[in-house]
Motif scaffolding. Structure first.
Motif, PDB file in Angstrom:
ATOM      1  N   TRP A 210      36.300  95.188  49.368  1.00  0.00           N
ATOM      2  CA  TRP A 210      36.902  95.747  48.157  1.00  0.00           C
ATOM      3  C   TRP A 210      38.418  95.748  48.291  1.00  0.00           C
ATOM      4  O   TRP A 210      39.131  95.376  47.351  1.00  0.00           O
ATOM      5  CB  TRP A 210      36.384  97.169  47.934  1.00  0.00           C
ATOM      6  N   TRP A 211      38.900  96.169  49.445  1.00  0.00           N
ATOM      7  CA  TRP A 211      40.351  96.183  49.664  1.00  0.00           C
ATOM      8  C   TRP A 211      40.955  94.799  49.452  1.00  0.00           C
ATOM      9  O   TRP A 211      42.011  94.653  48.843  1.00  0.00           O
ATOM     10  CB  TRP A 211      40.658  96.645  51.103  1.00  0.00           C
ATOM     11  N   GLN A 214      41.909  93.793  45.949  1.00  0.00           N
ATOM     12  CA  GLN A 214      42.903  94.580  45.211  1.00  0.00           C
ATOM     13  C   GLN A 214      44.297  93.997  45.423  1.00  0.00           C
ATOM     14  O   GLN A 214      44.888  94.148  46.499  1.00  0.00           O
ATOM     15  CB  GLN A 214      42.871  96.052  45.672  1.00  0.00           C
TER      16      GLN A 214
END
Length: 301
Positions: A210-211, A214
């Motif tokens: 997920w990081w 971003q």
């Protein structure tokens, strides 16, 4: 007892040598002579059919067989310790007096600080005979689950998920789902311009993925030993971070927390124990209190 059965005192010697990494250290810990310890280990190795320790100038180094033997020995000895308490509990029909004795818990830092204290207070209030012992274990490598598997803890508070499942030799369950939040200095005009602080225990590979998606999150440029240090850096205005909910309990005044929205990552926190301890009165009582506390907080899985 069959010829190749191991006696409790032989198991204690194996555990003592594994802990001390020397025959002399084990002898001192057990109040025996070094020759008695050496004789016991040789007898155990003969019964098992494997070398448990490599002897050398630096002491006694456990072989892979020795590591496994010591882990099983600790678990067997723990069961022997619980035998009397469980028998008394059965005689008392499982009433409050049945839940007594030591309870060894391994937990990562934020769980030890923010999840366990009220749970153990309620447990002790209902069962004054319980003697909790909590050790903070970094959730790296085998983490708290490894402490349980190796017989050093009865229950582990662990991160559980698809990328960190309950080890096959243990049993457990999820207690709560922690959402991650964006954490930054309160009042900072442009917090996303700050360096990203992180620590090794922060995420599973799912959260790391997920990081990576971003664009607004830069690579971590500041790394610390624990989440408390991350919060201190954020509070001082030196960094931003992405942290799970337990880590944010009691965050210092200079810290602002922003919800990451419906697509935010979460962290599953649960318990692990051994199959043989899962049915004991004291472990069952702890799990009940953990579930009750999470349900009351609205975070129960």
């Amino acid at each position: 007892m069959a010829e190749h059965d191991l006696a409790p005192h032989e198991l204690r010697v194996v555990v003592a040598v594994e802990q001390a990494r020397s025959f002399s250290g084990a002898a001192a810990a057990l109040g025996l002579t070094q020759s008695a310890v050496s004789h016991s280990v040789r007898g155990t190795e003969k019964k098992i059919g494997a070398v448990l320790f490599d002897r050398g100038r630096k002491g006694a180094t456990p072989t892979p067989a020795g590591e496994r033997a010591a882990a099983h020995a600790r678990r067997v000895l723990r069961l022997l310790e619980t035998l009397a308490a469980e028998a008394r509990g059965a005689a008392a029909a499982g009433g409050p007096a049945a839940v007594a004795g030591p309870l060894r818990i391994a937990a990562f830092r934020s769980a030890a600080l923010h999840l366990l204290p009220p749970v153990l207070a309620r447990l002790r209030a209902r069962h004054p005979g319980v003697e909790p012992e909590v050790r903070v274990v970094r959730e790296l490598g085998r983490g708290t689950a490894g402490e349980v598997a190796d017989g050093r803890a009865d229950v582990g508070i662990a991160t559980i998920g698809t990328t960190s499942p309950v080890p096959p030799e243990l049993v457990g369950g999820v207690l709560l789902e922690e959402p991650y939040s964006f954490v930054h200095p309160a009042g900072h005009p442009d917090p996303r311009s700050l360096p990203l602080a992180d620590w090794a225990e922060n995420c599973t590979s799912y959260t790391r993925s997920w990081w990576a998606e971003q664009d607004w999150l830069p690579p971590a440029t500041t790394r610390t030993e624990d989440d408390g240090a991350v919060l201190a850096m954020v509070a001082a205005g030196h960094a931003m971070a992405v942290l799970p909910a337990l880590s944010l309990t009691g965050a210092p005044p200079g810290v602002a927390v922003t919800d990451l929205g419906p697509g935010r990552p979460t962290r599953s926190v649960g318990y692990v124990t051994t199959p043989e301890l899962a049915g004991t009165y004291v472990v069952r009582a702890l799990i009940r209190e953990l579930r009750a506390a999470c349900a009351e907080s609205g975070r129960l899985k």
